[in-house]
Design a protein around this motif. Structure first.
Motif, PDB file in Angstrom:
ATOM      1  N   UNK A 165       4.196   3.021  -0.270  1.00 53.08           N
ATOM      2  CA  UNK A 165       4.275   1.863   0.375  1.00 53.08           C
ATOM      3  C   UNK A 165       2.885   0.827  -0.780  1.00 53.08           C
ATOM      4  N   UNK A 166       3.323   0.455  -1.650  1.00 59.61           N
ATOM      5  CA  UNK A 166       2.651  -1.007  -2.302  1.00 59.61           C
ATOM      6  C   UNK A 166       4.385  -1.786  -3.031  1.00 59.61           C
ATOM      7  N   UNK A 167       4.219  -2.921  -3.489  1.00 62.13           N
ATOM      8  CA  UNK A 167       5.527  -3.745  -3.264  1.00 62.13           C
ATOM      9  C   UNK A 167       5.236  -3.549  -4.725  1.00 62.13           C
ATOM     10  N   UNK A 168       6.148  -4.177  -5.724  1.00 64.02           N
ATOM     11  CA  UNK A 168       6.486  -3.554  -7.687  1.00 64.02           C
ATOM     12  C   UNK A 168       6.175  -5.355  -7.975  1.00 64.02           C
ATOM     13  N   UNK A 169       4.862  -4.834  -8.613  1.00 64.84           N
ATOM     14  CA  UNK A 169       3.789  -5.810  -9.167  1.00 64.84           C
ATOM     15  C   UNK A 169       3.293  -5.610 -10.614  1.00 64.84           C
TER      16      UNK A 169
END
Length: 453
Positions: free
Chosen positions: A385-389
């Motif tokens: 549950x993490x965006x791509x950064x």
């Protein structure tokens, strides 16, 4: 016709280790390049019509993937490292992934299968010459064999993509592999462990072949949480389906419910249910009962998130996943792999397409992390549950189209690799990403909950 691109039994050759000599590195790279090509060859051992066809609009024709592998190898190993003139400069644009969408590539004037095979063979001969001549030291691209490791990983990543294309194709099976091992004793699929609060080192600044998005190493401080020892199984997910999980909008985010409704999702991709309620799946051309004890695969981020809400848990953040996989509380350091710093072997993880399916949960106790979490590498990619950064201090190397251009999109992170991921193309710092709607990839998930819940 049966093709078996499985990795031989015994120790598996993984990515370069820090401090290897140029001689050892050269031997390792040659072996990995050979293994990658053997797998590519097996995955394209089909008739010309099958290779040139588009089996799904989500995927390229297999013959495009094959020539693209050669194009990237020529660009970096032949032209750059080797300093040679281009072999086929007129085809560069055809195999530039940013110029043509996957769905449009079937319309391009691609190399024929015979031409593609000839091209990749010619490129490989010159790439091996570059390997022989390179000092594997000096400039960053060649130091510790980085360019060669990058190309090994690139080919293996496309091999996994081609494996997904095989799963999407219609018709009977053309691939074969031995079944995975089974656990020696009883397994509690609901087991979980406590990950203690505190800092750990995330990412890497030392791994020789780590890609730019894995760098640099940095400290992340997390509160305590509990994580499932095993990925969520087919049996557990089937209970969610049977309980009406796909029909309850309260379990889904707005975006997830909209996608579920638009696409008419009712179960993981490739599942179907007969009149007596038995679940079946299609796996590489074989129709079989869904095994309850394997990790669920071919589910989207949205489906994983809905299941998590149904059981009162959540998906891990990327940092939580990596801490559970790498952190050793006894030493305070972060490991290369969950089981330690040794490269992957057959007893550690289900990798390298040795098997054409996930192994039952509990099958790889030797691959457990220091905290006791199992199967964090191999079997299924795990949604986080993490965006791509980028990490703090990120810098592009050697080109922005690998990572940087994707940062900030609607992507969700995936970690850990799958049964289709090669040992040379995975480590506990490796980061993958995809759109949250994707289901053709070999993705599953495991869950966490806050320590006080």
């Amino acid at each position: 016709m049966t093709a078996d691109p499985a990795v031989p039994a015994g120790p598996l050759t993984g990515p370069a280790t820090p401090g290897e000599s140029p001689e050892t590195m050269r031997t390792r790279v040659a072996a990995l390049l050979g293994r990658s090509r053997d797998r590519s060859t097996a995955l394209t051992a089909l008739d010309d019509g099958e290779l040139a066809a588009q089996h799904s609009p989500l995927m390229s024709p297999l013959v495009w993937d094959l020539a693209h592998i050669g194009s990237m190898e020529e660009l970096w190993l032949v032209r750059d490292v080797g300093g040679r003139e281009p072999l086929r400069p007129e085809i560069d644009g055809l195999y530039d992934a940013f110029q043509h969408s996957r769905s449009s590539r079937v319309e391009l004037p691609l190399l024929t299968p015979a031409e593609a095979r000839g091209y990749v063979a010619e490129v490989r001969d010159k790439a091996l010459d570059a390997l022989h001549r390179s000092p594997l030291r000096g400039r960053r691209l060649e130091a510790e064999g980085f360019a060669f490791g990058m190309i090994v990983q690139h080919e293996q990543q496309h091999d996994e993509t081609m494996l997904a294309t095989h799963q999407l194709r219609s018709g009977g099976p053309v691939l074969d592999a031995a079944p995975p091992p089974r656990p020696a004793g009883a397994v509690d699929p609901a087991a979980e462990v406590l990950v203690p609060a505190g800092p750990f080192e995330m990412g890497t600044s030392a791994e020789p072949w780590a890609l730019d998005n894995e760098r640099p190493a940095h400290v992340v401080d997390l509160p305590a949480f509990r994580i499932d020892v095993h990925p969520v199984t087919n049996g557990a997910f089937a209970a969610f389906v049977d309980a009406g999980g796909y029909d309850d909008p309260r379990l889904w985010t707005d975006a997830g419910w909209a996608h579920r409704t638009e696409e008419g999702l009712v179960a993981p991709r490739f599942w179907s249910r007969d009149s007596d309620g038995t679940w079946w799946r299609r796996r590489f051309g074989v129709v079989e009962r869904v095994p309850d004890d394997e990790p669920v695969v071919h589910v989207s981020f949205h489906e994983a998130q809905a299941y998590a809400r149904w059981v009162g848990k959540r998906l891990p953040t990327e940092a939580e996943w990596e801490k559970a996989a790498r952190h050793d509380p006894a030493t305070g350091r972060s490991r290369r792999f969950p089981w330690g710093d040794d490269e992957p072997r057959a007893e550690h993880a289900n990798l390298g397409q040795r098997h054409l399916q996930p192994a039952p949960v509990g099958s790889y106790p030797a691959g457990a992390s220091a905290l006791g979490v199992q199967q964090m590498v191999g079997d299924v990619w795990e949604w986080c549950d993490s965006g791509w950064h980028p990490y703090p201090g990120f810098s592009v190397f050697p080109y922005p189209e690998y990572s940087e251009v994707f940062f900030g999109g609607d992507y969700a992170v995936l970690r850990g690799g799958s049964f289709g991921t090669d040992p040379a193309a995975i480590r506990a710092t490796f980061r993958n990403w995809d759109h949250p709607i994707r289901r053709q990839i070999f993705a599953g998930f495991r869950l966490v909950r806050d320590a006080g819940v």
